[in-house]
Scaffold this active site. Structure first.
Site, short mmCIF file in Angstrom:
data_model
loop_
_atom_site.label_atom_id
_atom_site.label_comp_id
_atom_site.label_asym_id
_atom_site.label_seq_id
_atom_site.Cartn_x
_atom_site.Cartn_y
_atom_site.Cartn_z
N HIS A 263 0.87 -1.18 0.00
CA HIS A 263 0.00 0.00 0.00
C HIS A 263 0.91 1.23 0.00
CE1 HIS A 263 -3.43 2.45 0.63
NE2 HIS A 263 -3.75 2.16 1.86
N HIS A 302 -2.61 -2.25 -9.89
CA HIS A 302 -3.54 -1.67 -8.95
C HIS A 302 -4.79 -2.51 -8.90
CE1 HIS A 302 -5.90 1.33 -6.83
NE2 HIS A 302 -4.76 1.88 -6.51
N ASP A 358 2.69 5.53 -7.25
CA ASP A 358 3.95 5.40 -6.53
C ASP A 358 5.16 5.22 -7.42
OD1 ASP A 358 3.06 5.76 -3.98
OD2 ASP A 358 2.41 3.68 -3.77
N1 CMC Z 1 4.40 -6.95 -10.70
C1 CMC Z 1 4.25 -8.13 -11.30
N2 CMC Z 1 3.09 -8.79 -11.38
C2 CMC Z 1 2.02 -8.19 -10.82
C3 CMC Z 1 2.10 -6.94 -10.16
C4 CMC Z 1 3.35 -6.31 -10.13
N3 CMC Z 1 3.50 -5.14 -9.54
N4 CMC Z 1 0.88 -6.61 -9.71
C5 CMC Z 1 0.07 -7.61 -10.05
N5 CMC Z 1 0.76 -8.57 -10.72
C6 CMC Z 1 0.23 -9.80 -11.32
C7 CMC Z 1 -0.01 -10.86 -10.27
O1 CMC Z 1 1.13 -11.68 -10.12
C8 CMC Z 1 -1.21 -11.59 -10.82
O2 CMC Z 1 -0.75 -12.42 -11.86
P1 CMC Z 1 -1.41 -13.89 -12.06
O3 CMC Z 1 -2.82 -13.60 -12.48
O4 CMC Z 1 -0.57 -14.54 -13.09
O5 CMC Z 1 -1.33 -14.58 -10.72
C9 CMC Z 1 -2.03 -10.49 -11.49
O6 CMC Z 1 -1.07 -9.48 -11.84
C10 CMC Z 1 -3.08 -9.88 -10.57
O7 CMC Z 1 -2.42 -9.45 -9.38
P2 CMC Z 1 -3.06 -9.43 -7.95
O8 CMC Z 1 -1.99 -9.61 -6.92
O9 CMC Z 1 -4.24 -10.36 -7.91
O10 CMC Z 1 -3.61 -7.96 -7.89
P3 CMC Z 1 -4.15 -7.24 -6.61
O11 CMC Z 1 -5.27 -6.41 -7.06
O12 CMC Z 1 -4.42 -8.21 -5.50
O13 CMC Z 1 -2.91 -6.36 -6.13
C11 CMC Z 1 -1.41 -4.59 -5.88
C12 CMC Z 1 -2.80 -5.01 -6.35
C13 CMC Z 1 -1.30 -3.06 -5.94
C14 CMC Z 1 -1.20 -5.01 -4.43
C15 CMC Z 1 -0.36 -5.25 -6.81
O14 CMC Z 1 -0.54 -4.83 -8.14
C16 CMC Z 1 1.05 -4.99 -6.34
O15 CMC Z 1 1.57 -5.70 -5.47
N6 CMC Z 1 1.73 -3.94 -6.93
C17 CMC Z 1 3.05 -3.59 -6.50
C18 CMC Z 1 2.95 -2.76 -5.24
C19 CMC Z 1 2.47 -1.35 -5.51
O16 CMC Z 1 2.94 -0.68 -6.43
N7 CMC Z 1 1.54 -0.89 -4.68
C20 CMC Z 1 1.04 0.50 -4.75
C21 CMC Z 1 -0.40 0.54 -5.12
S1 CMC Z 1 -0.92 2.20 -5.54
C22 CMC Z 1 -0.85 3.02 -4.06
C23 CMC Z 1 -1.95 2.69 -3.16
O17 CMC Z 1 -3.12 2.91 -3.52
O18 CMC Z 1 -1.67 2.21 -2.05
#
Ligand code: CMC
Length: 422
Positions: A263, A302, A358
């Site tokens: 986050h 996201h 970010d």
């Molecule tokens: N790098 C590589 N793969 C990713 C990433 C990433 N940053 N984000 C998602 N994926 C892949 C993930 O592995 C999954 O692939 P598969 O379907 O093959 O298993 C798919 O995309 C869906 O991901 P998810 O984890 O189900 O997505 P989520 O909605 O649960 O997670 C997130 C959202 C923001 C936690 C995630 O995208 C992430 O960890 N991003 C990196 C951390 C980041 O930049 N966070 C800041 C968010 S913006 C600020 C805020 O609002 O807090």
């Protein structure tokens, strides 16, 4: 076309028709007809936990609006304190309302001396400022016990005001304590962002004069972070607030939620990632390891945006302005190349992974000489009005206490086995 959904329990043949309202179906109608059957939704990916009129986020089209106003217009024409007012009270202020609001915030920035002398000095010398800030916000509830009167609008306004005005003071205090520098008292002649910069950086200057480009960039970043509907920390604020805890305790809990690397901690992780990559040659191998699932591309992806995060675009413009003053960050070229490669790669394209807010904020903060462990602290200052707006809205909606169900998947009933027989 009927605006409803029909759900049939195939075990019993019983059906329930639930009207679609505001794009959702109310769980009450379902729960009444099919008691004991729960939606399994860990992470709330398909659950709306609130009806809110604060922020409109259309992730598919990359749209973000506060109270109907596009984020691009607010970032360009408004100020953080005006946006705070808008989020908290629903409308843009007129002259008089704005003057009163700015006055109230400016004149409540001081904190009790005990906080500085006894509380802050009690931390270990290398305490993370985010841990200090979270604890300090919680501690404020002990200085303002009337904060428990959450249904008294005047008392509520006071605490909202205190959290917004004292946030930067506590944040700067945590930083100064962590580097062994004396605390700088707030300066009422400066605006919100300038005053924070002064409390961060002032040494012995009789009049601290913040660089206007940097102060403006900080103000814009605070606007961009001010609200983002039901994100993890805002949901925490609402969940804790639903038990009728005081706003300081709820905001401290939300700060804890924001602390995590998925986050608010992501901007710090972006810098670590870019530093680890270190050079152009390492970008491709890094991207390959992300695609193998060995690590994440921080600052990408996201839960809600499946298009370019509109905030990321504005941050990128601010970065150009800031770098004209500070000189370009050596990590910028790596970030730009990494973005270019990821945006063309099928792994990221097929999962709709785009830069989020970010990806570039960390580079700006770093150029402005904020240490890495202050990045999430800056996010906290920005997100405070959003948390408080949601908290207030929730109280006005008289929401029931947050109490989800679970699907029990543990062992069936069994008899206790005495130690000697195990
Ligand atoms: N790098 C590589 N793969 C990713 C990433 C990433 N940053 N984000 C998602 N994926 C892949 C993930 O592995 C999954 O692939 P598969 O379907 O093959 O298993 C798919 O995309 C869906 O991901 P998810 O984890 O189900 O997505 P989520 O909605 O649960 O997670 C997130 C959202 C923001 C936690 C995630 O995208 C992430 O960890 N991003 C990196 C951390 C980041 O930049 N966070 C800041 C968010 S913006 C600020 C805020 O609002 O807090």
């Amino acid at each position: 076309m009927t605006e409803s959904v029909t759900i049939t329990d195939n075990r019993t043949g019983e059906s329930v028709e639930i009207p679609i309202e505001n794009g959702g179906i109310h769980s009450n109608a379902f729960a009444k007809h099919m008691p004991g059957l729960w939606f399994y939704d860990p992470g709330f990916t398909a659950t709306a936990s609130a009806a809110s009129s604060i922020t409109d986020l259309d992730g598919a089209n990359g749209i973000l609006r506060y109270r109907g106003y596009p984020i691009e217009q607010l970032a360009e024409q408004s100020s953080f304190l005006e946006v705070c007012y808008l989020l908290l009270f629903g409308e843009l202020p007129n002259h008089e309302q704005m003057d009163n609001w700015v006055h109230d915030v400016t004149y409540h920035t001081f904190i009790h001396e005990n906080m500085r002398k006894r509380f802050m000095e009690g931390f270990h010398h290398d305490a993370h400022p985010m841990g200090m800030l979270m604890s300090a916000i919680a501690a404020l509830s002990t200085f303002y016990p009337e904060a428990k009167e959450i249904f008294d609008p005047e008392i509520r306004y006071k605490q909202i005001n205190r959290l917004i005005s004292k946030g930067p003071t506590l944040a700067a205090m945590a930083y100064r304590a962590s580097i062994g520098m004396p605390f700088v008292y707030p300066d009422n002649n400066l605006n919100y962002a300038e005053n924070f910069l002064s409390m961060m950086w002032r040494v012995a200057e009789p009049n601290y004069e913040p660089n206007p480009v940097l102060a403006k960039a900080l103000d814009v970043l605070l606007i961009l972070h001010a609200d983002h509907e039901q994100n993890c920390s805002t949901t925490t604020m609402r969940v804790v607030g639903s038990s009728h805890a005081d706003p300081f305790s709820a905001a401290a809990s939300a700060t804890g939620a924001l602390y995590g690397p998925r986050h608010g901690g992501a901007n710090e992780q972006v810098i670590h990632m870019l530093e680890d990559i270190g050079s152009y040659d390492n970008i491709e191998p890094f991207v390959e390891s992300v695609k193998l699932g060995e690590q994440r591309l921080m600052g990408f992806g996201h839960r809600v945006y499946k298009a370019y995060d509109p905030r990321a675009r504005i941050v990128k413009e601010q970065a150009d302005r800031v770098f004209e003053v500070t000189g370009k960050s050596p990590l910028l070229d790596i970030a730009l190349k990494l973005e270019e490669i990821a945006l063309e790669d099928d792994y990221f394209k097929s999962r709709n992974l785009y830069p989020n807010v970010d990806f570039y904020t960390g580079l700006i903060y770093q150029a402005m000489e904020f240490p890495l462990d202050m990045f999430t602290v800056l996010f906290t200052i920005g997100r405070m009005p959003g948390w408080l707006a949601h908290w207030q809205e929730m109280l006005q909606q008289e929401q029931r206490i947050s109490r989800p169900r679970q699907l029990y998947v543990g062992p069936d009933a069994r008899d206790y086995v005495p130690m000697a027989s195990r």
